[in-house]
Design a protein around this motif. Structure first.
Motif, PDB file in Angstrom:
ATOM      1  N   ASP A  78       1.296   9.011  -6.304  1.00 39.24           N
ATOM      2  CA  ASP A  78       1.496  10.438  -6.051  1.00 39.24           C
ATOM      3  C   ASP A  78       2.578  11.019  -6.942  1.00 39.24           C
ATOM      4  O   ASP A  78       2.445  12.132  -7.474  1.00 39.24           O
ATOM      5  CB  ASP A  78       1.861  10.662  -4.577  1.00 39.24           C
ATOM      6  CG  ASP A  78       0.672  10.474  -3.650  1.00 39.24           C
ATOM      7  OD1 ASP A  78      -0.477  10.451  -4.154  1.00 39.24           O
ATOM      8  OD2 ASP A  78       0.891  10.345  -2.434  1.00 39.24           O
ATOM      9  N   ALA A 132       0.828  -1.207   0.000  1.00 36.67           N
ATOM     10  CA  ALA A 132       0.000   0.000   0.000  1.00 36.67           C
ATOM     11  C   ALA A 132       0.863   1.259   0.000  1.00 36.67           C
ATOM     12  O   ALA A 132       0.599   2.213  -0.756  1.00 36.67           O
ATOM     13  CB  ALA A 132      -0.934  -0.013   1.201  1.00 36.67           C
ATOM     14  N   ILE A 188       0.834   3.875  -3.104  1.00 34.56           N
ATOM     15  CA  ILE A 188       0.383   5.257  -2.925  1.00 34.56           C
ATOM     16  C   ILE A 188       1.473   6.238  -3.318  1.00 34.56           C
ATOM     17  O   ILE A 188       1.215   7.253  -3.993  1.00 34.56           O
ATOM     18  CB  ILE A 188      -0.055   5.467  -1.451  1.00 34.56           C
ATOM     19  CG1 ILE A 188      -1.341   4.696  -1.172  1.00 34.56           C
ATOM     20  CG2 ILE A 188      -0.251   6.949  -1.152  1.00 34.56           C
ATOM     21  CD1 ILE A 188      -1.739   4.672   0.288  1.00 34.56           C
ATOM     22  N   GLU A 189       2.708   5.964  -2.906  1.00 32.97           N
ATOM     23  CA  GLU A 189       3.808   6.869  -3.252  1.00 32.97           C
ATOM     24  C   GLU A 189       4.045   6.911  -4.762  1.00 32.97           C
ATOM     25  O   GLU A 189       4.281   7.983  -5.336  1.00 32.97           O
ATOM     26  CB  GLU A 189       5.083   6.439  -2.529  1.00 32.97           C
ATOM     27  CG  GLU A 189       5.063   6.672  -1.030  1.00 32.97           C
ATOM     28  CD  GLU A 189       5.013   8.156  -0.692  1.00 32.97           C
ATOM     29  OE1 GLU A 189       5.483   8.987  -1.490  1.00 32.97           O
ATOM     30  OE2 GLU A 189       4.482   8.483   0.384  1.00 32.97           O
TER      31      GLU A 189
END
Length: 198
Positions: free
Chosen positions: A154, A146, A150-151
């Protein structure tokens, strides 16, 4: 000393009535109640006065594959915090490499997750197993996946919305691979899928 006494000193009668010469070099009373073995006799398996031989507990079947996968996953997760997460090209031509510890919150979460997984991995190496171990590894692997996902999302979103050219560094894919290996270690664990089992 009479003649009968000298015969008793030099000769001994066996259980089948055969007369054999006594060896003065052998002890007359073996220690600890062990039966003396004469030539031609079957040796005793164990002393008769001792209790039953304690049976050794069978060691559980090896869990090396799950332990190895989990170990590599932990190592990759921890190493990933020190590798570049973002590679940014500046307008002056310089290149910035932002490692995981430039994002202290996420890097700390990755490190704590890796340490928890390391404890489960150590339990695998000493032969422990069970549903709790599987769940901890599954959660740890899911957290790592996760964070990396997510990184990466982004970075790509910021790259598309700005003029700065930013790319994903090597650290995030390494962490993601570590998460996959932790999930794989949980699935490779040979313990039962029930609580209270080892």
């Amino acid at each position: 000393m009479d003649e009968q006494g000298s015969v008793d000193e030099t000769e001994a009668t066996s259980s089948d009535g055969e007369v054999r010469a006594a060896d003065p070099m052998l002890p007359h009373t073996p220690p600890f109640g062990i039966k003396a073995v004469h030539p031609g006799d079957d040796p005793p398996i164990r002393p008769p006065d001792l209790g039953p031989i304690s049976e050794q507990r069978d060691r559980p079947a090896g869990n090396g594959l799950a332990a190895m996968a989990s170990t590599v996953g932990v190592v990759l997760a921890i190493i990933g915090t020190f590798l570049p997460w973002i590679v940014a090209d500046r307008s002056d031509g310089a290149v910035d490499h932002l490692i995981g510890w430039d994002f202290a919150g996420d890097a700390m979460l990755v490190l704590v997750t890796g340490l928890i997984a390391a404890g489960v991995t150590a339990a695998f190496w000493v032969g422990q197993r069970g549903l709790v171990h599987k769940l901890l590894l599954l959660v740890a692997g899911g957290v790592l996946l996760a964070i990396a996902g997510i990184e990466i999302a982004d970075i790509r979103a910021v790259d598309a919305a700005s003029a700065l050219e930013r790319s994903v560094g090597s650290g995030l894919p390494v962490i993601a691979i570590g998460g996959v290996l932790l999930v794989g270690g949980a699935l490779l664990d040979r313990g039962p899928w029930s609580f209270g089992s080892r």
